[in-house]
Design a protein around this motif. Sequence first.
Motif, PDB file in Angstrom:
ATOM      1  N   CYS B 175       0.871  -1.256  -0.452  1.00  0.00           N
ATOM      2  CA  CYS B 175      -0.077  -0.170  -0.005  1.00  0.00           C
ATOM      3  C   CYS B 175       0.823   1.188   0.209  1.00  0.00           C
ATOM      4  O   CYS B 175       2.021   1.289   0.912  1.00  0.00           O
ATOM      5  CB  CYS B 175      -0.642   0.280   1.293  1.00  0.00           C
ATOM      6  SG  CYS B 175      -2.203   1.829   1.207  1.00  0.00           S
ATOM      7  N   PHE B 178      -2.533   6.234   1.517  1.00  0.00           N
ATOM      8  CA  PHE B 178      -3.180   7.062   1.268  1.00  0.00           C
ATOM      9  C   PHE B 178      -4.297   6.856   2.159  1.00  0.00           C
ATOM     10  O   PHE B 178      -4.489   6.966   3.243  1.00  0.00           O
ATOM     11  CB  PHE B 178      -3.597   6.894  -0.132  1.00  0.00           C
ATOM     12  CG  PHE B 178      -4.653   7.883  -0.106  1.00  0.00           C
ATOM     13  CD1 PHE B 178      -4.692   8.999   0.056  1.00  0.00           C
ATOM     14  CD2 PHE B 178      -5.818   7.930  -1.168  1.00  0.00           C
ATOM     15  CE1 PHE B 178      -5.818   9.636  -0.030  1.00  0.00           C
ATOM     16  CE2 PHE B 178      -6.542   8.447  -1.147  1.00  0.00           C
ATOM     17  CZ  PHE B 178      -7.200   9.905  -0.677  1.00  0.00           C
ATOM     18  N   GLY B 188       1.657  10.095   9.942  1.00  0.00           N
ATOM     19  CA  GLY B 188       2.830   9.830  10.249  1.00  0.00           C
ATOM     20  C   GLY B 188       3.341   8.401  10.190  1.00  0.00           C
ATOM     21  O   GLY B 188       3.832   8.407   9.200  1.00  0.00           O
ATOM     22  N   THR B 189       1.871   7.386  10.102  1.00  0.00           N
ATOM     23  CA  THR B 189       2.343   6.379   9.214  1.00  0.00           C
ATOM     24  C   THR B 189       2.231   5.922   8.089  1.00  0.00           C
ATOM     25  O   THR B 189       2.803   5.544   7.055  1.00  0.00           O
ATOM     26  CB  THR B 189       1.139   4.997   9.941  1.00  0.00           C
ATOM     27  OG1 THR B 189       1.814   6.049  12.439  1.00  0.00           O
ATOM     28  CG2 THR B 189       1.599   4.304   9.837  1.00  0.00           C
ATOM     29  N   SER B 190       0.971   6.923   7.475  1.00  0.00           N
ATOM     30  CA  SER B 190       0.985   7.241   6.085  1.00  0.00           C
ATOM     31  C   SER B 190       2.119   7.672   5.662  1.00  0.00           C
ATOM     32  O   SER B 190       2.388   7.515   4.267  1.00  0.00           O
ATOM     33  CB  SER B 190      -0.402   8.852   5.983  1.00  0.00           C
ATOM     34  OG  SER B 190      -0.384   8.248   4.772  1.00  0.00           O
ATOM     35  N   THR B 191       2.521   8.605   5.927  1.00  0.00           N
ATOM     36  CA  THR B 191       4.618   9.129   5.489  1.00  0.00           C
ATOM     37  C   THR B 191       5.221   7.825   5.002  1.00  0.00           C
ATOM     38  O   THR B 191       5.842   7.771   4.470  1.00  0.00           O
ATOM     39  CB  THR B 191       4.887  10.791   6.757  1.00  0.00           C
ATOM     40  OG1 THR B 191       3.433  11.264   6.135  1.00  0.00           O
ATOM     41  CG2 THR B 191       5.304  10.829   5.932  1.00  0.00           C
ATOM     42  N   ALA B 192       5.266   7.646   6.856  1.00  0.00           N
ATOM     43  CA  ALA B 192       6.387   6.208   6.340  1.00  0.00           C
ATOM     44  C   ALA B 192       6.005   5.546   5.588  1.00  0.00           C
ATOM     45  O   ALA B 192       7.285   4.623   4.574  1.00  0.00           O
ATOM     46  CB  ALA B 192       6.468   5.820   7.669  1.00  0.00           C
ATOM     47  N   MET B 193       4.574   5.006   4.872  1.00  0.00           N
ATOM     48  CA  MET B 193       4.215   3.391   4.151  1.00  0.00           C
ATOM     49  C   MET B 193       4.281   4.842   2.485  1.00  0.00           C
ATOM     50  O   MET B 193       5.486   3.944   1.477  1.00  0.00           O
ATOM     51  CB  MET B 193       2.954   3.517   3.874  1.00  0.00           C
ATOM     52  CG  MET B 193       2.958   3.063   5.319  1.00  0.00           C
ATOM     53  SD  MET B 193       0.942   2.731   5.839  1.00  0.00           S
ATOM     54  CE  MET B 193       0.664   1.593   4.727  1.00  0.00           C
ATOM     55  N   LEU B 194       4.111   6.188   2.290  1.00  0.00           N
ATOM     56  CA  LEU B 194       4.396   6.835   1.072  1.00  0.00           C
ATOM     57  C   LEU B 194       6.141   6.834   0.868  1.00  0.00           C
ATOM     58  O   LEU B 194       6.251   6.880  -0.116  1.00  0.00           O
ATOM     59  CB  LEU B 194       4.185   8.358   1.525  1.00  0.00           C
ATOM     60  CG  LEU B 194       4.158   9.141   0.334  1.00  0.00           C
ATOM     61  CD1 LEU B 194       3.460   8.828  -0.879  1.00  0.00           C
ATOM     62  CD2 LEU B 194       3.977  10.790   0.606  1.00  0.00           C
ATOM     63  N   ASP B 196       8.776   4.937   1.696  1.00  0.00           N
ATOM     64  CA  ASP B 196       9.064   3.737   1.168  1.00  0.00           C
ATOM     65  C   ASP B 196       9.037   3.186  -0.728  1.00  0.00           C
ATOM     66  O   ASP B 196       9.273   3.317  -1.288  1.00  0.00           O
ATOM     67  CB  ASP B 196       8.105   2.752   2.264  1.00  0.00           C
ATOM     68  CG  ASP B 196       9.053   2.222   3.299  1.00  0.00           C
ATOM     69  OD1 ASP B 196      10.844   3.286   3.439  1.00  0.00           O
ATOM     70  OD2 ASP B 196       8.819   1.875   4.588  1.00  0.00           O
TER      71      ASP B 196
END
Lengths: 519, 255
Positions: B175, B178, B188-194, B196
């Motif tokens: 994912c 988003f 914060g978590t969303s940004t970490a995923m983004l 990567d």
Amino acid sequence: MSTFLGMPAPPPRPPPGTGNLRGDQAFPRAAHDELGNDQLRRNLGRATSTIRAKRLHVTGELPDWEALRDAGSAIKTDTMNRLPELLEQLERKVTERGGTVHWARDAAEANEIVARLVKATGSDEVVKVKSMATQEIGLNEHLESVGITPYETDLAELIVQLAHDKPSHILVPAIHRNRDEIRQIFLDRIPGVDPELDNVPAHLAAAARGYLREKFLTAKVAVSGANFGIAETGTLAVVESEGNGRMCLTLPDTLITVMGIEKVLPRYQDLEVFLQLLPRSSTGERMNPYTSLWTGVTPGDGPRDFHLVLLDNGRTAALADTIGRAALNCIRCSACLNVCPVYERTGGHAYGSTYPGPIGAVLTPQLAGMHAAKDDPNSSLPYASSLCGACFDACPVKIDIPSLLVELRHQHTEQTGVTTEKLAMKAAAAVMRRPGLYTTAQKASGLGRVVAGRDGTISRLPPPFSGWSDSRDTAAPPRETFRSWFASDEGRAALRAAATEANSARAEENSDHDEKDAT
Amino acid sequence: MRIGLFATCLGDTLFPDAVKATAILLTRLGHDVVFPPGQTCCGQMHINTGYQREPVPLVRNFADRFGDASIEAVVMPSGSCAGSVRHQHRIVADRYGDAALRAGVETVSAKTYELSELLVDVLGVTQVGAYFPHRVTYHPTCHSLRMLRVGDKPLQLLREVEGIDLVELPGAESCCGFGGTFALKNAGTSTAMLHDKTDSITATGAEVCTAGDSSCLMHIGGGLSRIRSGTRTLHLARILAATRTTPDALTEASV
């Protein structure tokens, strides 16, 4: 004449569970701290990607894996649909075979029962098999408070216990620790450990083994959980990798097993399905090294005294939710944790519960509720997901976790009063249900062009969108919406041109056919 | 075939070029594209944020606008909106709707498709005559992959594009972070995923990252723009609609 029988009243709602099922802060706040821990991110990233690959390998090689998942799901659903009769059958069978069954309404009751049973043996220490149920009820803390010392014998649980830490993963509770940290914990906390101990995994395991061996041989009482309890025969089952469980289950005089009531299975034969599903999903192994099955007590073989504590702790409350009860089907394999992009980045502690990850985000609110107080941290858990769906695909019993998360979000908004978000959602829906109003609002969105920079992007937005704009640019709204383009001369001309191309392509095709026909 | 086009609220308002491309592509393939003007939004944002009462009129509006039997199929350039129509509208209708709504939802969701599904499964075409001479990587969006099960249909279409240099995206099925309001509630978590995801994309050296959802592309594109990566995002429909005579204007800022 009719007799007034009184107003029908809804049955009293079963009480929520207690114990380690609620953190002290909401998920985004707790995650913020964990996200800043680079060491944790690296440990987790490495560990979860390794185990993901192993799981895919061993599930992919089975031609009937999907059929096994269907069977697992069907057996669990059947179990939940007739849980009371199965539990009574289990009680009967365990009693017939010389065991004693205790019923615990919640964490406090279960803890009291276990402490009382241990005290009755005259012992002041117990060896423990890794168990989620006893983590959930905080048994170790309770035993310590009444002067009984529990010794965790699973390597990772031992690390967590020695460090006065909390587990962060269902299967690999010390996944957040690396070998250097573990070496330091052992040096600090294991009495008489070799001061020259290095960080080689085999040496670390040997240090733990030396420490535990004496406990296995001297402890009179063991406490375990159970992966399965078979109603048909009264058999309990523990699957494990290290053999510590086997020693705890066979060496002491007294065995006390704490089992959540949802762990019951109807038939012995059902193990055929679950002993394939569980190891492949959890450790990525075809078969786990140790599977221990026992039925009551057998004179001359193993513990002389066996107690089964059946733990409710919110499970009946979860069962009352016709949609949410699917979370009770969980067999604690942790496959969903290992594939979850959120868990991979935040780790397990951010969830605040014994049960982290996607299943924790649905199970924890199901067991303990999410409206105990205003801004209950548990109410943030259903939102701790991007709804990417990887958990559903990995689940060996096909729990549709994304749909359960959406359902719990709905239950949450139904419970909360008026919030800014709810007003915004109502306003948005009110506009979107009226096409005329919607078109006007679309035009207003064009105003966003005003705040855009010269490069056509917006780099800062006010709350609640500031979290977005901290790491993402936003393109300025376009000059024209699709619908206005579609109705415009330009739009009509573009579509006419495309239709003409289609017609000429068709004519060409036809003439090709004609030529072929002619030849 | 007479195809009803659902622009989606996001596509209609913020990313019209992807919807235009869808309309032009299907028309060029010889189909009759209709745009019921009373359409608005599928209600996915409401449902996924936990609101199921509010979108009832939206679900009803969707079923009403596209229920017409003369519309043989409904298409939308979004896997997540198609997923909402096919999987979530029924939940809302069962809980808060009436018999008419439940029937309407059944009818319309049975003929609703995401773009690559419509092209490959319904229209039976993978070669759409596109020309796109650029290095491209494809991100399979979560809902198209795991809710609709589009599988490799978008890749089947992309492989047939003339001139394309299609490169595999490492960790493609992860994912992007988003998740609608997830990106706000758990920024914060969303940004970490983004991060990567954008790292994987830039490592491919692609000029363009494509996908079937403007929402995910808005997120990924926002991240790529912030780090000034030079890689841009473009909806799958725009690549498929690009030809030698009508190339996509890559200089445009929008997705």
